[in-house]
Design an enzyme around this catalytic site. Structure first.
Site, PDB file in Angstrom:
ATOM      1  N   CYS A  25       8.124  -3.611  16.194  1.00 21.01           N
ATOM      2  CA  CYS A  25       8.442  -2.612  17.212  1.00 21.01           C
ATOM      3  C   CYS A  25       7.195  -2.369  18.068  1.00 21.01           C
ATOM      4  O   CYS A  25       6.125  -2.923  17.807  1.00 21.01           O
ATOM      5  CB  CYS A  25       8.908  -1.310  16.555  1.00 21.01           C
ATOM      6  SG  CYS A  25       7.598  -0.411  15.692  1.00 21.01           S
ATOM      7  N   CYS A  61      -5.284  -6.576 -24.734  1.00 20.18           N
ATOM      8  CA  CYS A  61      -4.118  -5.735 -25.009  1.00 20.18           C
ATOM      9  C   CYS A  61      -2.848  -6.364 -24.453  1.00 20.18           C
ATOM     10  O   CYS A  61      -1.792  -6.324 -25.099  1.00 20.18           O
ATOM     11  CB  CYS A  61      -4.323  -4.344 -24.418  1.00 20.18           C
ATOM     12  SG  CYS A  61      -5.554  -3.344 -25.291  1.00 20.18           S
ATOM     13  N   GLU A 111       5.147  -3.835   8.806  1.00 20.89           N
ATOM     14  CA  GLU A 111       3.916  -4.316   9.436  1.00 20.89           C
ATOM     15  C   GLU A 111       2.742  -3.382   9.152  1.00 20.89           C
ATOM     16  O   GLU A 111       1.614  -3.836   8.925  1.00 20.89           O
ATOM     17  CB  GLU A 111       4.117  -4.456  10.949  1.00 20.89           C
ATOM     18  CG  GLU A 111       5.140  -5.499  11.353  1.00 20.89           C
ATOM     19  CD  GLU A 111       6.559  -4.944  11.420  1.00 20.89           C
ATOM     20  OE1 GLU A 111       7.423  -5.625  11.978  1.00 20.89           O
ATOM     21  OE2 GLU A 111       6.793  -3.814  10.915  1.00 20.89           O
TER      22      GLU A 111
END
Length: 383
Positions: free
Chosen positions: A287, A100, A259
């Site tokens: 962080c 397709c 992250e």
């Protein structure tokens, strides 16, 4: 002749939509493919001209797939509306199969006045090379007309619900994992289509000037290698980039850091017990919370080593230093990006169109200063 809108859609049952447009990446038992389409002129202010819903079975002959049903219908429709340029939008429960995808690519090549945007709920057999190649040809940006393919996010699910479902005034209610699944599928599609970052996005977000302000996004580029005969062999099928999800975007009420989106993606690769090396190039260092989660990951996956190169140090006046030290202590290699890492990212992840990497003023000086600062942070664990 100006075409008129024809409302030919028999609305979908809400239960059918909820069941078939589930964006869980791996699903079994859903053998029906649904395709909801809308045709408009390229005038953005114009109303829809036509809308249809097609369905088919994934294991039936390709001619019975909804994509092929659409092509036959649109060929007849186009004969009555051949004098304008049209914008076609699909919402599909599965992305197109190989045959397709090839047929749709041929259709677009023959009719350059038609643009096609495909929003997919799930990716069909995305791990097969022939399928990947067919989708890349369908979405190839250079060399002729192409389709634009995207993963359905909260807004697209809501649009599809409003336009094609007999909701009887009830709002679309997303599944709890819709945002997480969206992130996984979006990253996988990026790998599959080999998406590249806009040059301006890279230079703006990876600039390592210490006084950068207003950069609230985090971009994370990644590559994966497998150890074979003492040599690290790149796994190019697992190479790409992603960014954090901002609050209230794509169904994330609180947002999600890059992250964590990346950690969501890794299990989807189904890495075996061989030795792997994952390298991340981030616009900001992790962080505290993200560093903790990354440390937990490498502790639980001893066959995977993690290297992190950051353009800048994320200083939230909190416990970021403690997080970096914990991540380093658990075995991650953490360093600041220097010229070679910036150049590698530019050459590998950016749509540079042949242009070489041009360093900004002070790149080396900033990298050296940031490296000294990071070194002091990491050494503090021994004090």
């Amino acid at each position: 002749m100006k075409p008129h809108f024809r409302n030919t859609v028999e609305p979908m049952d809400p239960r059918t939509f909820v069941s078939n447009f589930n964006n869980r990446p791996i699903l079994s038992g859903l053998n029906t493919v649904w395709l909801c389409c809308e045709v408009k002129t390229k005038d953005p202010s114009g109303p829809p001209l036509d809308a249809k819903i097609f369905q088919g079975k994934v294991y039936s002959k390709a001619k019975y797939h909804p994509e092929m049903r659409f092509l036959r219908w649109f060929h007849k429709w186009r004969q009555l509306h051949h004098d304008q340029e049209y914008k076609v939008t699909w919402y599909v429960s599965w992305s197109p199969c190989t045959r397709c995808a090839n047929s749709v690519a041929t259709f677009l090549a023959k009719d350059p006045k038609v643009t096609l945007t495909i929003f997919v709920a799930r990716l069909y057999y995305f791990w097969k090379p022939d399928y990947q190649q067919a989708l890349r040809i369908l979405c190839q940006k250079r060399g002729g007309p192409h389709a634009t393919m995207k993963i359905m996010n909260y807004n697209e699910f809501q649009d599809c619900w409003n336009k094609f479902v007999d909701g009887r005034g009830k709002p679309f209610k997303p599944r709890n994992n819709l945002p997480k699944h969206y992130t996984l599928l979006q990253a996988t599609l990026g790998e599959l289509l080999r998406h590249l970052m806009d040059p301006g996005t890279f230079t703006s977000n990876f600039n390592n000037k210490p006084w950068v302000s207003g950069q609230h996004e985090t971009y994370l580029c990644y590559k994966v290698e497998r150890l074979h005969n003492d040599t690290w062999v790149p796994l190019n099928q697992h190479r790409g980039f992603l960014r954090n999800q901002a609050p209230n975007i794509h169904g994330f009420p609180k947002g999600r850091h890059a992250e964590l989106c990346f950690l969501d993606l890794i299990p989807f690769w189904k890495l075996d017990g061989q030795q792997y090396r994952v390298t991340c190039f981030t616009s900001w260092s992790p962080c505290f919370s993200c560093a903790q989660e990354m440390a937990k990951f490498i502790s639980n996956n001893e066959h995977v080593s993690l290297c992190i190169f950051a353009a800048r140090i994320y200083d939230d006046q909190g416990r970021y230093q403690e997080g970096l030290r914990a991540l380093h202590r658990d075995g991650a290699k953490i360093a600041m990006m220097n010229y070679s890492e910036f150049e590698y990212c530019w050459d590998t992840f950016v749509d540079r169109q042949g242009r070489p990497f041009q360093p900004w003023d002070g790149l080396d000086e900033h990298s050296q200063a940031l490296s000294g600062r990071l070194r002091a942070i990491l050494q503090n664990q021994e004090n």
